[in-house]
Design a protein around this motif. Structure first.
Motif, short mmCIF file in Angstrom:
data_model
loop_
_atom_site.label_atom_id
_atom_site.label_comp_id
_atom_site.label_asym_id
_atom_site.label_seq_id
_atom_site.Cartn_x
_atom_site.Cartn_y
_atom_site.Cartn_z
N SER A 31 47.15 -43.05 -52.59
CA SER A 31 48.55 -43.39 -52.34
C SER A 31 49.41 -42.19 -51.95
CB SER A 31 49.17 -44.04 -53.59
OG SER A 31 48.54 -45.27 -53.86
N PHE A 32 48.79 -41.02 -51.78
CA PHE A 32 49.57 -39.81 -51.51
C PHE A 32 48.97 -39.01 -50.36
CE2 PHE A 32 52.43 -40.06 -55.08
CZ PHE A 32 51.75 -40.87 -55.96
N ALA A 33 49.87 -38.45 -49.55
CA ALA A 33 49.43 -37.54 -48.50
C ALA A 33 48.92 -36.25 -49.12
CB ALA A 33 50.59 -37.24 -47.55
N MET A 34 48.05 -35.59 -48.37
CA MET A 34 47.46 -34.34 -48.83
C MET A 34 47.64 -33.26 -47.76
SD MET A 34 46.16 -35.02 -51.83
CE MET A 34 45.06 -33.60 -52.09
N GLY A 35 47.63 -32.03 -48.21
CA GLY A 35 47.79 -30.92 -47.27
C GLY A 35 46.89 -29.75 -47.61
#
Length: 126
Positions: A31-35
Motif C-alpha cells: 500500500s506504500f510507494a518505495m524509494g
C-alpha cells in the motif's frame, strides 16, 4: 513500526552490475510507494529512483536513467534496484525508504519518507 533491510551491495568494476534488494516487514508493504536514495561521502543524500504502490509508476534521477531499474514484488514484500553500466560516480551508501503517504506515487523528496533501511555500500572502481 516498519523494518527495511537492504542487501546486495559490494565492490564492482566500472561497467559492471549489481542488484540491490530491500525486504520490508511490519506494515502493508503493497500500500506504500518505495524509494532508493544514496549518499556519497561529503554529500547530501539524494534521490535515485521511486516506484508507486502499484508498481505502475517509476521515476529516476537523470544520471541513472537507462542504467538503473526499480521494481517491486509485493508478494515478497521486496523492492529491487537493478544497476547496470555502473560508474565510479555511483559509489555511495544506498538506502531504501518507505513513503509515508498511503497509496502514493513515490516522491523524489526525502522528507516524504518516514522509514529507512540501514544502507548498503556500493563501490565502483575505475
Amino acid at each position: 513500526q516498519v523494518q527495511l533491510v537492504e542487501s546486495g551491495g559490494g565492490l564492482v568494476q566500472a561497467g559492471g552490475s549489481l542488484r540491490l534488494s530491500c525486504a520490508a516487514s511490519g506494515r502493508t508493504f503493497s500500500s506504500f510507494a518505495m524509494g532508493w536514495f544514496r549518499q556519497a561521502p561529503g554529500k547530501e543524500r539524494e534521490f535515485v529512483a521511486t516506484i508507486s504502490w502499484t508498481g505502475d509508476t517509476t521515476n529516476y534521477v537523470d544520471s541513472v536513467k537507462g542504467r538503473f531499474t526499480i521494481s517491486r514484488d509485493n508478494a515478497k514484500n521486496t523492492v529491487y534496484l537493478q544497476m547496470n553500466s555502473l560508474e565510479p560516480e555511483d559509489t555511495a551508501v544506498y538506502y531504501c525508504a518507505a513513503e509515508s503517504a498511503f497509496r502514493g506515487l513515490g516522491s523524489p523528496i526525502r522528507w516524504a519518507y518516514n522509514y529507512w533501511g540501514q544502507g548498503t555500500q556500493v563501490t565502483v572502481s575505475s
